[in-house]
Design an enzyme around this catalytic site. Structure first.
Site, short mmCIF file in Angstrom:
data_model
loop_
_atom_site.label_atom_id
_atom_site.label_comp_id
_atom_site.label_asym_id
_atom_site.label_seq_id
_atom_site.Cartn_x
_atom_site.Cartn_y
_atom_site.Cartn_z
N GLU A 193 87.99 14.28 17.71
CA GLU A 193 88.33 14.46 19.13
C GLU A 193 88.70 13.14 19.78
O GLU A 193 88.14 12.77 20.81
CB GLU A 193 87.15 15.07 19.88
CG GLU A 193 86.92 16.52 19.59
CD GLU A 193 85.89 17.17 20.53
OE1 GLU A 193 85.14 16.43 21.18
OE2 GLU A 193 85.87 18.40 20.62
N GLU A 235 86.15 23.80 15.69
CA GLU A 235 84.79 23.94 16.22
C GLU A 235 84.82 25.09 17.20
O GLU A 235 85.35 24.96 18.30
CB GLU A 235 84.34 22.67 16.96
CG GLU A 235 84.00 21.52 16.05
CD GLU A 235 83.49 20.30 16.83
OE1 GLU A 235 82.98 20.47 17.96
OE2 GLU A 235 83.62 19.19 16.29
C1 GLA Z 1 82.61 18.24 20.30
C2 GLA Z 1 82.28 17.34 19.12
C3 GLA Z 1 81.07 17.82 18.38
C4 GLA Z 1 79.97 18.21 19.33
C5 GLA Z 1 80.48 19.27 20.29
C6 GLA Z 1 79.47 19.72 21.30
O1 GLA Z 1 83.36 19.27 19.94
O2 GLA Z 1 83.37 17.22 18.24
O3 GLA Z 1 80.64 16.78 17.53
O4 GLA Z 1 79.56 17.09 20.02
O5 GLA Z 1 81.53 18.73 21.03
O6 GLA Z 1 78.36 20.21 20.71
#
Ligand code: GLA
Ligand code: CA
Length: 776
Positions: free
Chosen positions: A182, A259
């Site tokens: 991210e 995710e």
């Molecule tokens: C983002 C991150 C994860 C985690 C989520 C929230 O997507 O990539 O590592 O921190 O947020 O749980």
């Protein structure tokens, strides 16, 4: 070879092959609109699990639990800081044996996706980066800083030594590897991301599929042309909207949600987070029906044992020890109603009957209440000592624990105000008398001191919590940051003192220190707490006739850490919402078990008991989190709005440009009506643009006032600047518009525009229509 021997030999071989899917070399590639496994279309159904969050003896069980959900892959992060706790010293043994974890997955017929960072976020200390990087003060994390990149490459190489032989091309289970994490929520830097890509390609070979993950709205900032793009979003999100831009730019690319958030993480001092099972299952059903691959984050969250839980920003919001995440497989590896609803849906997309749900490896046990009788004051735990100007933990070469800062006071005949930036929890004493605390969670930076005499001792005991794991604030030093100042009004003059000479007395948070400290006083008359000295180590024992998993209750304790039989179990804090710690039976034994609690505040009662169920949702706060103090409500009657108008309905960002730049310290958003009349009001994110048209930093923003906030579910005002598109401010049930949200920007700013994001769910429910924006 005799015949019988040959038969035995061949059937043994067959067993090995049957159990070890893809034991012969295979391929995983990107085809037209789909991934291809050995040339055939393949939908990734991945279960995110984190091996350090699960005791190793339970790995196999948890993988089997994922398999019984209909998953074909496990997705893992690699946490750099757990493998290289000291610079240059690597550990891939025991619970850190990630290669063994991957082999176990393969034995269970599962593929593996690896996300080796270097940064991972994950509500993990510093997002996985090792604290010792901060010893180089001018380091630029997650950028092409030469030292940072040098250490990244060494680390990735070491991970490669463990895992590069386990790619699908070499007969192993690993089908894909992720590049960074991210990155769009941190910056815009394609050259940096490219360098990470090249590093990983060099280690795993050019055949292995590499991908990036980010939010749909952030992707274009850092998306590299030769990497697969995958999206992160949560339960309830409008899925077509999430893939819209990708579809426009890369119509033939396979779609994957890297995710899909099953639930959410918990922070100290706020309610336990949940997300509805129905919305999660419907989202996954929709994705599968459209041929979209996914990883369910988390499928099993587990526990952030020891000091490994991270913290979020803006502000400072440390995460609790449990990483239950409201995931389908709960923290202790058991099924939930969500699990069965998901499994039923997943069965539709499998041509075989899903494997039976495996039995938990250990029973659940209870432990009757017992007292922790031996006590040792923190003084006996002091290790390193240094004298000089104020130093942070990192300057004292320590990652975690506490420093007792002490100095000698000048004569101040009246009350004074002590101001200091304390990371994270400071307790102030004068000549041993407790004055009060400075708590970073509450954004506290000062405290009033009584009149003092020359030569009196000022002590500040600072405990560090998890380092921030998200956003720019990950460069999170611990201890006292900068100067400590004392200001007082003496005879109508403001006088300031800045003590320069400090003693630093360091206390690490290792089990070794805890045991050593207890042993020192064990047989003396100093082994009981007194009214003045209650913060320290407490040791007790409990006897077991039968071993099993249990949940030790700490609701009568203050704040600190716990060790059971030498295993670091995690942090505790009376404010909750977590009041019990998960203690896995595999770390307990028949007969006598030892527990040590480090309580930096001191308990009400030093007692503990083991219950059969966790307590993850019991707050014990001094006052509610709501921002509803009427004295903080701004009077806007005589103000002219910087902008007013109506937002349109539907998902996605909208920008309101102001007719003229507006200057002020506060932002007031008046939500005068909603798209659907009678709805309550919700907003997911707000940004302000400065004079240059760029987004202003939100790191010092705080919520000053809100006419209404839904506390259940944590839909507080600060959710509009928490850097998470899936979380939102929401007014209470039945509270139709108008509503007002008032934000303190921390300092006077010049603002030229406001960016607004409604909720991410289909149809953008509860979104604002008529608005007035004030900069005050
Ligand atoms: C983002 C991150 C994860 C985690 C989520 C929230 O997507 O990539 O590592 O921190 O947020 O749980
Ligand atoms: Ca948000």
């Amino acid at each position: 070879m005799t015949r019988i021997f040959r038969i035995l030999f061949c059937s043994a071989l067959l067993c090995v092959c049957a159990g070890m899917q893809a034991a012969k070399p295979g391929t995983f590639t990107v085809g037209e609109g789909t991934f291809l496994l050995d040339g055939k279309p393949f939908i990734v159904k991945a279960a995110e699990v984190h091996y350090p969050r699960i005791p190793r003896p339970y790995w196999d069980h948890r993988i089997k639990m994922c398999k019984a959900l209909g998953m074909n892959t496990v997705c893992i992060y690699i946490f750099w800081n757990i493998h290289e706790q000291q610079e240059g010293q690597f550990d891939f043994s025991g619970n850190n044996d990630v290669a063994e974890f991957c082999r176990l997955a393969q034995k269970n017929g599962m593929y593996v996706i690896v996300r080796p960072g270097p940064y991972v976020c994950a509500e993990w200390e510093m997002g996985g980066l090792p604290w010792w990087l901060l010893k180089k003060k001018d380091i630029k994390l997650r950028e092409r800083d030469p030292y940072f990149m040098e250490r990244v490459k060494i680390f990735e190489q070491k991970v490669g030594e463990q895992l590069s032989g386990l790619t699908i091309q070499k007969g192993g289970p690993i089908i894909m590897v992720q590049v960074e994490n991210e990155y769009g929520s941190y910056g815009e830097d394609k050259p940096y991301v490219s360098e990470i890509r090249d590093c990983l390609r060099g280690i795993y070979g050019s055949e292995l599929a590499l991908f990036q993950c980010d939010w749909a709205s952030n992707f274009e900032k850092n998306g590299l042309d030769d990497l697969t793009w995958t999206m992160n979003f949560g339960t309830g999100a409008n899925i077509d909207q999430q893939f819209k831009r990708l579809g426009e730019l890369r119509p033939n690319a396979p779609k994957m949600c890297s995710e899909f958030w099953s639930g959410w993480f918990d922070k100290w001092g706020a309610r336990h987070e949940t997300r509805p099972a129905k919305a999660m299952v419907e989202g996954m059903d929709e994705m599968l029906s459209k041929g979209i691959s996914f990883s369910l984050y988390m499928t099993h969250g587990g526990t952030s044992f020891g000091h490994w839980a991270g913290a979020n920003s803006p502000g400072f919001a440390p995460d609790v020890t449990s990483y239950d995440y409201d995931a389908p497989i709960n923290e202790y590896g058991h099924t939930t109603p969500k699990y069965f609803e998901l499994r039923e849906m997943m069965q539709k997309y499998s041509d075989k009957k899903l494997p039976a749900v495996p039995k938990a490896p250990m029973p659940i046990i209870t432990v009757p209440k017992f007292e922790l009788k031996t006590f040792s004051d923190l003084w006996f735990a002091i290790g390193k000592e240094e004298k000089g100007t104020l130093k942070t933990f990192e300057e004292m070469d320590m990652g975690w624990g506490m420093i007792l800062y002490t100095t000698t006071l000048p004569e101040i005949p009246v009350q004074s105000v002590l101001t200091a930036e304390i990371h994270d929890f400071g307790q102030v004493f004068i000549n041993g008398d407790y004055i009060g605390k400075i708590d970073r969670v509450k954004n506290e930076k000062s405290i009033t001191l009584p009149p003092v005499k020359k030569g009196q001792k000022l002590n500040i005991l600072v405990e560090g919590m998890g380092r921030i794991n998200f956003g720019r604030a990950i460069k999170d030093y611990k201890g006292i940051i900068g100067d400590v100042t004392l200001t007082a009004d003496v005879d109508n003059n403001e006088v300031t003192w800045k003590p320069q000479l400090w003693w630093h007395l360091a206390i690490d948070d290792s089990y070794e220190t805890a045991v050593k400290t207890i042993k020192m006083v064990e047989n003396s008359n100093m082994n009981r707490p007194t009214e003045k000295s209650k913060s320290g180590y407490y040791r007790g024992y409990f006897n077991l006739s039968k071993v099993g998993d249990t949940f030790l209750n700490f609701e009568t304790w203050g704040k600190g850490q716990v060790w059971v039989n030498g295993h670091a179990m995690g942090r505790i804090w009376s404010i909750g919402p977590q009041q019990t710690l998960y203690v896995p039976g595999c770390w307990l034994k028949k007969g006598k078990n030892e527990i040590i609690v480090l309580d930096v505040v001191g308990p009400k009662q030093p007692v503990v008991w083991g219950q059969a169920e966790p307590e993850l949702n019991k707050l014990q706060l001094e006052k509610s989190n709501k921002h509803n103090n009427i004295g903080d409500k701004p009077d806007l009657n005589s103000d002219t709005p910087a902008a007013s108008g109506a937002f349109s309905g539907g998902n996605g960002w909208q920008t309101v440009k102001f007719a003229a730049p507006a200057k002020g310290r506060y932002l007031a958003i008046e939500c005068r009506s909603t798209q659907k009349a009678g709805d309550r009001v919700a907003i997911a994110e707000i940004y302000l643009q400065g004079q240059d048209g760029k987004r202003l930093s939100r790191e010092s923003w705080t919520t000053k006032y809100a006419t209404s906030e839904e506390e259940n579910g944590n839909h507080m005002g600060d959710k509009v600047f928490d850097l998470q598109e899936s979380t939102y401010w929401r007014t209470e049930k039945g509270s139709a518009a108008p509503h007002l949200l008032y934000i303190d920007l921390g300092s006077v700013q010049t603002v030229t525009a406001l960016e607004y994001l409604p909720r991410a769910e289909q149809g953008a429910p509860e979104s604002v229509k008529d608005y007035r924006i004030y900069i005050k």
